[in-house]
Scaffold this active site. Structure first.
Site, PDB file in Angstrom:
ATOM      1  N   TYR A 136      -1.785  -0.807  10.559  1.00  0.00           N
ATOM      2  CA  TYR A 136      -1.913  -1.146   9.128  1.00  0.00           C
ATOM      3  C   TYR A 136      -0.656  -0.705   8.381  1.00  0.00           C
ATOM      4  O   TYR A 136      -0.096  -1.458   7.569  1.00  0.00           O
ATOM      5  CB  TYR A 136      -3.155  -0.450   8.566  1.00  0.00           C
ATOM      6  CG  TYR A 136      -3.404  -0.708   7.099  1.00  0.00           C
ATOM      7  CD1 TYR A 136      -3.995  -1.890   6.668  1.00  0.00           C
ATOM      8  CD2 TYR A 136      -3.058   0.245   6.139  1.00  0.00           C
ATOM      9  CE1 TYR A 136      -4.236  -2.119   5.321  1.00  0.00           C
ATOM     10  CE2 TYR A 136      -3.300   0.028   4.795  1.00  0.00           C
ATOM     11  CZ  TYR A 136      -3.888  -1.158   4.386  1.00  0.00           C
ATOM     12  OH  TYR A 136      -4.123  -1.382   3.058  1.00  0.00           O
ATOM     13  N   SER A 146       0.880  -1.178   0.000  1.00  0.00           N
ATOM     14  CA  SER A 146       0.000   0.000   0.000  1.00  0.00           C
ATOM     15  C   SER A 146       0.909   1.218   0.000  1.00  0.00           C
ATOM     16  O   SER A 146       2.086   1.112   0.371  1.00  0.00           O
ATOM     17  CB  SER A 146      -0.840  -0.010   1.279  1.00  0.00           C
ATOM     18  OG  SER A 146      -1.499   1.225   1.473  1.00  0.00           O
TER      19      SER A 146
HETATM   20  N1  LIG Z   1      -8.982  -0.437  -1.294  1.00  0.00           N
HETATM   21  C1  LIG Z   1      -7.945   0.346  -1.052  1.00  0.00           C
HETATM   22  O1  LIG Z   1      -8.057   1.579  -1.047  1.00  0.00           O
HETATM   23  C2  LIG Z   1      -6.575  -0.252  -0.790  1.00  0.00           C
HETATM   24  C3  LIG Z   1      -5.458   0.601  -0.804  1.00  0.00           C
HETATM   25  C4  LIG Z   1      -4.198   0.070  -0.582  1.00  0.00           C
HETATM   26  C5  LIG Z   1      -4.041  -1.284  -0.331  1.00  0.00           C
HETATM   27  N2  LIG Z   1      -5.152  -2.084  -0.309  1.00  0.00           N
HETATM   28  C6  LIG Z   1      -4.929  -3.506  -0.039  1.00  0.00           C
HETATM   29  O2  LIG Z   1      -5.456  -4.251  -1.128  1.00  0.00           O
HETATM   30  C7  LIG Z   1      -5.817  -5.545  -0.676  1.00  0.00           C
HETATM   31  C8  LIG Z   1      -7.220  -5.863  -1.147  1.00  0.00           C
HETATM   32  O3  LIG Z   1      -8.089  -4.897  -0.586  1.00  0.00           O
HETATM   33  P1  LIG Z   1      -9.554  -4.558  -1.150  1.00  0.00           P
HETATM   34  O4  LIG Z   1      -9.695  -3.091  -1.075  1.00  0.00           O
HETATM   35  O5  LIG Z   1      -9.780  -5.271  -2.414  1.00  0.00           O
HETATM   36  O6  LIG Z   1     -10.397  -5.130   0.080  1.00  0.00           O
HETATM   37  P2  LIG Z   1     -11.669  -6.078   0.166  1.00  0.00           P
HETATM   38  O7  LIG Z   1     -12.063  -6.059   1.603  1.00  0.00           O
HETATM   39  O8  LIG Z   1     -12.648  -5.685  -0.892  1.00  0.00           O
HETATM   40  O9  LIG Z   1     -11.056  -7.521  -0.208  1.00  0.00           O
HETATM   41  C9  LIG Z   1     -10.201  -8.216   0.668  1.00  0.00           C
HETATM   42  C10 LIG Z   1     -10.496  -9.697   0.549  1.00  0.00           C
HETATM   43  O10 LIG Z   1      -9.597 -10.400   1.424  1.00  0.00           O
HETATM   44  C11 LIG Z   1     -10.329 -11.422   2.060  1.00  0.00           C
HETATM   45  N3  LIG Z   1      -9.695 -11.809   3.317  1.00  0.00           N
HETATM   46  C12 LIG Z   1      -9.644 -11.113   4.476  1.00  0.00           C
HETATM   47  N4  LIG Z   1      -9.024 -11.830   5.425  1.00  0.00           N
HETATM   48  C13 LIG Z   1      -8.669 -13.009   4.846  1.00  0.00           C
HETATM   49  C14 LIG Z   1      -8.005 -14.179   5.326  1.00  0.00           C
HETATM   50  N5  LIG Z   1      -7.583 -14.293   6.596  1.00  0.00           N
HETATM   51  N6  LIG Z   1      -7.800 -15.200   4.451  1.00  0.00           N
HETATM   52  C15 LIG Z   1      -8.237 -15.120   3.176  1.00  0.00           C
HETATM   53  N7  LIG Z   1      -8.880 -14.049   2.671  1.00  0.00           N
HETATM   54  C16 LIG Z   1      -9.089 -13.005   3.506  1.00  0.00           C
HETATM   55  C17 LIG Z   1     -11.714 -10.843   2.280  1.00  0.00           C
HETATM   56  O11 LIG Z   1     -12.688 -11.868   2.484  1.00  0.00           O
HETATM   57  C18 LIG Z   1     -11.924 -10.067   0.986  1.00  0.00           C
HETATM   58  O12 LIG Z   1     -12.546 -10.851  -0.011  1.00  0.00           O
HETATM   59  C19 LIG Z   1      -5.611  -5.549   0.839  1.00  0.00           C
HETATM   60  O13 LIG Z   1      -4.360  -6.135   1.123  1.00  0.00           O
HETATM   61  C20 LIG Z   1      -5.613  -4.075   1.185  1.00  0.00           C
HETATM   62  O14 LIG Z   1      -4.889  -3.827   2.361  1.00  0.00           O
HETATM   63  C21 LIG Z   1      -6.411  -1.602  -0.536  1.00  0.00           C
END
Ligand SMILES: NC(=O)c1ccc[n+]([C@@H]2O[C@H](COP(=O)([O-])OP(=O)(O)OC[C@H]3O[C@@H](n4cnc5c(N)ncnc54)[C@H](O)[C@@H]3O)[C@@H](O)[C@H]2O)c1
Length: 253
Positions: A157, A144
């Protein structure tokens, strides 16, 4: 771009939603067979259905990335089903704090570190032997912009995503001569369900999120998927240990 993905197999964690789902769909569109891994069975099966409706091939494996036995089972199932693994996108992550460091709890620390750090470590630990056995491959971990700098009210985080960068760089060096490339993608704010739930109630927050990015908007899941596919493809053969910010210019300020 010359992605040359045909006949290859990709594994995506956190693929039931958001960035993971978009990346699983993008891999399938390029002709790869895709293993969709997540805790969420309903969302994971929906990703598989969407891929099949587009004419692609995918299967769902339920996996909690914080559990060694689950991740071992995920890799065994991948190899049983498709016979190989070429690319892994270790993307499952949670983002649960909205307060300053002194207000955090031990349970929150353990939960965030468990998924975001131990989960990525366990996935790489089980993926690397499979990649070594067939002479190479590529791994992309989701860090991130919070893994490159400060994230006020998200200190745990931010620490977890800095740790993802450390795991990525160290693994990249360890396996550089073995044909395994390891990179991280570093998104800024991306338009996922999580973001919409948090911001729809308060449009001022959505405006603030857009203004954090010099391009004047938040990012799209497809823009992260495109970066992940680039980092996996043969055109990126000289790129390893890299942290690719996909952030509308946010880290350039
Ligand atoms: N959305 C943003 O703005 C953003 C920005 C920077 C980084 N990220 C990172 O991107 C990644 C995906 O995020 P997103 O926004 O798509 O979130 P999201 O919540 O839409 O998707 C995350 C997925 O991970 C799954 N998950 C959670 N814990 C788990 C576990 N223990 N085992 C298996 N699966 C698990 C959830 O069920 C979900 O389907 C994450 O690592 C998040 O930190 C997101």
């Amino acid at each position: 771009m010359g992605m040359s993905f045909s006949g290859r197999v990709a594994l995506v964690t956190g693929a039931a939603a958001g960035i993971g789902r978009a990346t699983a769909l993008a891999f399938a569109d390029e002709g790869l067979q895709v293993v969709v891994a997540d805790l969420d069975e309903t969302g994971g099966e929906a990703t598989v259905r969407a891929i099949r409706e587009n004419g692609g091939e995918a299967s769902f494996v339920r996996c909690d990335v914080t559990r060694d036995a689950d991740v071992a089972h995920l890799l065994a199932t991948t190899l049983d089903t498709y016979g190989r693994l070429d690319y892994a996108f270790n993307n499952a992550g949670i983002e649960i704090e909205r307060h300053k460091l002194a207000e955090g709890s031990e349970a929150e620390f353990d939960a965030i570190m468990g998924v975001n750090v131990k989960g990525v470590w366990l996935c790489m630990k089980h993926q690397i032997p499979a990649l070594l056995a067939q002479g190479g491959g590529a791994i992309v971990n989701t860090a991130s912009v919070a893994g490159l700098g400060a994230a006020p009210k998200m200190s745990i985080y931010s620490a977890s995503k800095h740790a993802v960068v450390g795991l990525t760089k160290s693994a990249a060096i360890e396996y550089a001569k073995k044909g395994i490339r390891v990179n991280a993608v570093c998104p800024a704010v991306i338009d996922t369900d999580m973001f919409r739930r948090a911001h729809e109630a308060d449009p001022r927050k959505a405006d603030f999120a857009a203004a954090m990015h010099p391009v004047g908007r938040i990012g799209k899941v497809e823009e992260i998927a495109a970066a992940v596919l680039y980092l996996c493809c043969d055109a990126a053969a000289f790129t390893t240990g890299h942290t690719l910010a996909v952030d509308g210019g946010a880290t350039a300020i």
